[in-house]
Design an enzyme around this catalytic site. Structure first.
Site, PDB file in Angstrom:
ATOM      1  N   ASP A 149     -11.091   2.576   3.780  1.00 42.74           N
ATOM      2  CA  ASP A 149     -11.328   1.126   3.694  1.00 42.74           C
ATOM      3  C   ASP A 149     -12.818   0.823   3.478  1.00 42.74           C
ATOM      4  O   ASP A 149     -13.173  -0.294   3.091  1.00 42.74           O
ATOM      5  CB  ASP A 149     -10.893   0.444   4.999  1.00 42.74           C
ATOM      6  CG  ASP A 149      -9.559  -0.277   4.870  1.00 42.74           C
ATOM      7  OD1 ASP A 149      -9.214  -0.685   3.751  1.00 42.74           O
ATOM      8  OD2 ASP A 149      -8.891  -0.438   5.909  1.00 42.74           O
ATOM      9  N   GLN A 159      -4.773  -1.644   9.571  1.00 40.93           N
ATOM     10  CA  GLN A 159      -4.673  -2.971   8.953  1.00 40.93           C
ATOM     11  C   GLN A 159      -5.246  -4.043   9.879  1.00 40.93           C
ATOM     12  O   GLN A 159      -4.921  -4.091  11.062  1.00 40.93           O
ATOM     13  CB  GLN A 159      -3.206  -3.278   8.602  1.00 40.93           C
ATOM     14  CG  GLN A 159      -3.001  -4.543   7.797  1.00 40.93           C
ATOM     15  CD  GLN A 159      -3.599  -4.490   6.388  1.00 40.93           C
ATOM     16  OE1 GLN A 159      -3.752  -3.430   5.796  1.00 40.93           O
ATOM     17  NE2 GLN A 159      -3.944  -5.649   5.855  1.00 40.93           N
ATOM     18  N   LYS A 218       0.837  -1.206   0.000  1.00 38.58           N
ATOM     19  CA  LYS A 218       0.000   0.000   0.000  1.00 38.58           C
ATOM     20  C   LYS A 218       0.875   1.261   0.000  1.00 38.58           C
ATOM     21  O   LYS A 218       0.603   2.211  -0.725  1.00 38.58           O
ATOM     22  CB  LYS A 218      -0.957  -0.017   1.209  1.00 38.58           C
ATOM     23  CG  LYS A 218      -2.065  -1.066   1.069  1.00 38.58           C
ATOM     24  CD  LYS A 218      -2.870  -1.296   2.350  1.00 38.58           C
ATOM     25  CE  LYS A 218      -3.853  -2.456   2.151  1.00 38.58           C
ATOM     26  NZ  LYS A 218      -4.652  -2.746   3.359  1.00 38.58           N
TER      27      LYS A 218
HETATM   28  N1  GUN Z   1      -6.972  -7.049   6.061  1.00 43.52           N
HETATM   29  C1  GUN Z   1      -7.290  -7.772   4.969  1.00 43.52           C
HETATM   30  N2  GUN Z   1      -7.817  -6.962   4.013  1.00 43.52           N
HETATM   31  C2  GUN Z   1      -7.813  -5.718   4.515  1.00 43.52           C
HETATM   32  C3  GUN Z   1      -8.226  -4.459   3.992  1.00 43.52           C
HETATM   33  O1  GUN Z   1      -8.727  -4.313   2.885  1.00 43.52           O
HETATM   34  N3  GUN Z   1      -8.048  -3.396   4.832  1.00 43.52           N
HETATM   35  C4  GUN Z   1      -7.529  -3.514   6.068  1.00 43.52           C
HETATM   36  N4  GUN Z   1      -7.421  -2.405   6.815  1.00 43.52           N
HETATM   37  N5  GUN Z   1      -7.148  -4.673   6.581  1.00 43.52           N
HETATM   38  C5  GUN Z   1      -7.288  -5.760   5.795  1.00 43.52           C
END
Ligand code: GUN
Length: 298
Positions: free
Chosen positions: A124, A101, A57
């Protein structure tokens, strides 16, 4: 019957293309004196998968021309410290959007964390306000994985109207929002949606009747050839890390679909890796751009 004309949906290539589109827009915004979008990410602990995703990211932010900030905590951080940080980010005028996350350590309530995030910065799309708005078709941040899948369907001009779409898995971040989006009155959408999960009785039969299968159970190689009808579209969301002595990292990213035997029956199929995964990150970038532009919430 074997049909080797199936097309691999190249999520990696599409994701590179979309990132270039975003970067071009950011260049234009900045040239006009606008603000460079700024994404922050909170990472707790050292889970291998989470480390990889967050690093990807941050890298994608660079490619898109965004500013990014990574905030790390050890596994034993208290819920209070984390919630205070979320509040700080909510109030930080330079941060357009941020993510925490997941998964979080067991002593921290994920739901509490998600609900503490200002929905206007929730890129998100996990906050109940964004989930609710998405489910009734209002402008919002749509969660990244389902949005990435919609983007792939769009870019490959895959017909969804009136199609039978079976979603395997009912998670809050993929299965449920995916079902909402595939049934919405729009393209991609207008599908007849069935959601199957661990308690479903006729999962195999449901799959056999599906024009589109979206597999998001997290069970490696769950979808086999006998479950897929000829000409179906198969989208594989699985990303299980199976141990492997053939790779440098010591694991092999494995999807929910037994690709080798399923692919020849499909019209389109996503590979793992290189299918849905890269699109998930790009969707987050798209939401961050929207946040930077204050396009959804003022
Ligand atoms: N863990 C697995 N997929 C995601 C996501 O799209 N966003 C976040 N914040 N955590 C995750």
């Amino acid at each position: 019957m074997e049909d080797n004309r199936y097309k691999i949906i190249d999520g990696k290539a599409i994701s590179e293309l979309v990132k270039q589109e975003i970067a071009a827009e950011v260049t234009e915004i900045v040239a006009k004196g606008g603000k460079r979008p700024h994404l922050a990410a909170i990472l707790v602990g050292h889970d291998g998968g989470s480390e990889t995703y967050v690093a990807a990211k941050v890298k994608a932010c660079e490619v898109c021309g965004f500013k990014s900030s990574l905030i790390r905590y050890e596994e034993d951080v208290t819920e209070e410290v984390l919630l205070n940080k979320v509040q700080d980010l909510n109030n930080d005028l330079d941060i357009d959007g941020f993510i925490v996350q997941l998964p979080l350590p067991k002593h921290i309530s994920e739901q509490k964390v998600i609900e503490t995030i200002d929905y206007r910065k929730d890129v998100d799309g996990f906050h109940p306000i964004n989930v609710g708005r998405m489910s009734i078709g209002l402008p919002c941040y749509v969660s990244a994985t389902p949005n990435g899948i919609l983007e792939l369907l769009k870019r490959y001009q895959i017909e969804t109207s009136g199609r039978k779409c079976v979603i395997l898995g009912r998670s809050n971040i993929v299965g449920k929002p995916m079902a909402m989006l595939m049934m919405q009155k729009a393209y991609p959408g207008d599908a007849t949606v069935t959601v199957c999960h661990s308690r479903s009785k006729d999962l195999v039969k449901e799959c056999q009747e599906a024009d589109i299968i979206i597999a998001a159970l997290g069970q490696p190689n769950f979808v086999t050839a006998e479950m897929v009808k000829d000409g179906a579209v198969v989208i594989d969301v699985g990303t299980t890390r199976l141990p492997s002595d053939k790779t440098k990292s010591g694991f092999k990213l494995t999807g929910d679909v037994l690709f080798e035997e399923v692919a020849p029956k499909c019209s389109y199929i996503t590979p793992v890796p290189g299918g849905v995964g890269p699109m998930t990150i790009v969707s987050l970038m798209k939401n961050t751009l929207l946040a930077g532009k204050k396009e959804i919430y003022k």
